[in-house]
Structures are given as C-alpha cells and as structure tokens.
Design a protein around this motif. Structure first.
Motif, PDB file in Angstrom:
ATOM      1  N   LEU A 134       0.862  -1.291   0.114  1.00  0.00           N
ATOM      2  CA  LEU A 134       0.151  -0.081  -0.009  1.00  0.00           C
ATOM      3  C   LEU A 134       0.867   1.320   0.003  1.00  0.00           C
ATOM      4  CD1 LEU A 134      -2.902   1.403   0.281  1.00  0.00           C
ATOM      5  CD2 LEU A 134      -2.514   1.205   2.981  1.00  0.00           C
ATOM      6  N   TRP A 180      -5.465  -2.875   6.046  1.00  0.00           N
ATOM      7  CA  TRP A 180      -5.667  -3.089   4.851  1.00  0.00           C
ATOM      8  C   TRP A 180      -4.960  -3.902   4.026  1.00  0.00           C
ATOM      9  CZ3 TRP A 180      -8.072   1.336   1.610  1.00  0.00           C
ATOM     10  CH2 TRP A 180      -7.977   1.003   0.242  1.00  0.00           C
ATOM     11  N   THR A 181      -3.641  -3.562   4.282  1.00  0.00           N
ATOM     12  CA  THR A 181      -2.608  -4.603   3.580  1.00  0.00           C
ATOM     13  C   THR A 181      -2.544  -6.052   3.948  1.00  0.00           C
ATOM     14  OG1 THR A 181      -0.860  -3.839   5.306  1.00  0.00           O
ATOM     15  CG2 THR A 181      -0.946  -2.721   2.833  1.00  0.00           C
ATOM     16  N   ALA A 219      -4.024   1.375   7.479  1.00  0.00           N
ATOM     17  CA  ALA A 219      -3.132   0.905   6.521  1.00  0.00           C
ATOM     18  C   ALA A 219      -2.636  -0.615   6.817  1.00  0.00           C
ATOM     19  CB  ALA A 219      -1.858   1.940   6.474  1.00  0.00           C
ATOM     20  N   ARG A 272      -1.985   7.177  -1.224  1.00  0.00           N
ATOM     21  CA  ARG A 272      -3.270   6.633  -1.734  1.00  0.00           C
ATOM     22  C   ARG A 272      -4.435   6.658  -0.719  1.00  0.00           C
ATOM     23  NH1 ARG A 272      -4.712   0.544  -3.390  1.00  0.00           N
ATOM     24  NH2 ARG A 272      -6.719   1.050  -4.249  1.00  0.00           N
ATOM     25  N   LEU A 273      -3.968   5.945   0.491  1.00  0.00           N
ATOM     26  CA  LEU A 273      -4.957   5.835   1.647  1.00  0.00           C
ATOM     27  C   LEU A 273      -5.292   7.177   2.267  1.00  0.00           C
ATOM     28  CD1 LEU A 273      -6.477   4.300   3.747  1.00  0.00           C
ATOM     29  CD2 LEU A 273      -4.360   4.236   5.038  1.00  0.00           C
ATOM     30  N   ARG A 274      -4.302   8.247   2.093  1.00  0.00           N
ATOM     31  CA  ARG A 274      -4.610   9.643   2.490  1.00  0.00           C
ATOM     32  C   ARG A 274      -5.348  10.133   1.819  1.00  0.00           C
ATOM     33  NH1 ARG A 274       1.538   9.854   3.217  1.00  0.00           N
ATOM     34  NH2 ARG A 274       1.885   9.041   5.298  1.00  0.00           N
ATOM     35  N   GLU A 286      -4.301   6.322  10.916  1.00  0.00           N
ATOM     36  CA  GLU A 286      -3.756   6.206   9.259  1.00  0.00           C
ATOM     37  C   GLU A 286      -3.183   4.934   9.349  1.00  0.00           C
ATOM     38  OE1 GLU A 286      -0.447   7.678   6.813  1.00  0.00           O
ATOM     39  OE2 GLU A 286      -2.239   9.271   6.665  1.00  0.00           O
ATOM     40  N   LEU A 314       0.830   4.643   0.819  1.00  0.00           N
ATOM     41  CA  LEU A 314       0.140   5.512   2.223  1.00  0.00           C
ATOM     42  C   LEU A 314      -0.431   6.825   1.465  1.00  0.00           C
ATOM     43  CD1 LEU A 314       2.421   4.753   5.065  1.00  0.00           C
ATOM     44  CD2 LEU A 314       0.269   3.880   4.510  1.00  0.00           C
ATOM     45  N   LEU A 323     -14.879   4.558   5.418  1.00  0.00           N
ATOM     46  CA  LEU A 323     -13.957   3.608   5.072  1.00  0.00           C
ATOM     47  C   LEU A 323     -13.465   2.666   6.060  1.00  0.00           C
ATOM     48  CD1 LEU A 323     -11.795   2.749   3.120  1.00  0.00           C
ATOM     49  CD2 LEU A 323     -10.066   4.352   4.188  1.00  0.00           C
TER      50      LEU A 323
END
Length: 132
Positions: free
Chosen positions: A10, A58-59, A55, A14-16, A51, A12, A27
């Motif tokens: 991931l 997610w990963t 993250a 992109r997540l931000r 965050e 990061l 989310l």
C-alpha cells in the motif's frame, strides 16, 4: 501444507487521498471488523495512529484474502488483525461463517502474517497453512 501465499503493498498517499475525499469512518466500517472498529474509534483523535491502523489492516487483509482465495472466501470484516506482543496476528472474526470453503474444519487453518513499513509504503505477507 501451504494453502496459499499472499502479499499486498500500500502506497500510504493513496490511503491519505481516500481519507481526504471520503468520510474516514465510512472507510473504516468497510475494512474493519466490529472489534477493530472499536479500537480504531479510540485512535481517531491522532490522525497518524489512525492512518497507520487502517493501513496495516488494509494490507494484511488484502494479503490474507490472496492467500486464502479460492479455498476460503472471506470479506474485509471476516478477518481481524491484532497484536500478540510486538507480532501482528491475522485471524478470523469470532462470528465468521464462510460462504464458501474447501476445508472441512477452519480450526486446521493458520494464518502467518508479517508486516513492514518504511516511509510511504506498507507491505504485508500472509502464508495460509493447513495443519493436520
């Protein structure tokens, strides 16, 4: 016996970007199990911790899904990432009932998780193992 291996990376930012464009709670509800959502709610005041929490999950869950599929079909909320001391663990949520599984007994299944992050990248590896 190794059932499967999964990896996810991931970026990061992109997540931000997702968190900036959408409601972070929406989310979080999508990717976290019920217990994880409660833990994340306690972290919402610290954006960096919040965050990183999202993250990592997610990963780890993406990697777990890749390691399990097509033998066990699980959704985001069916998996839970927790800590055992410094080591992260991937497990099925307590209320997990698979819609499809090639295994006769999920208690035979072990998920081995390794996570690493540096700068703007987070990576997770999962090995799904079936034990006799």
């Amino acid at each position: 016996m190794i059932l499967g291996i999964g990896v996810d990376v991931l970026h990061l930012p992109r997540l931000r970007s997702l968190l900036a464009r959408r409601d972070p709670t929406a989310l979080a509800r999508r990717i976290l199990s019920r217990d994880e959502l409660l833990e994340w709610s306690d972290l919402k005041m610290d954006s960096d911790l919040s965050e990183r929490y999202l993250a990592l999950r997610w990963t780890a869950k993406e990697a777990a899904y890749k390691a399990l599929y097509p033998h066990v079909k699980a959704s985001w909320g069916d998996l839970r990432v927790q800590k055992d001391g410094p080591k992260p663990l991937a497990r099925f949520a307590d209320d997990f009932k698979p819609s499809s599984t090639a295994l006769s007994d999920l208690r035979q299944l072990r998920l081995h998780l390794s996570v690493s992050h540096d700068a703007d990248l987070m990576v997770a590896y999962v090995v799904a193992e079936v034990q006799p």
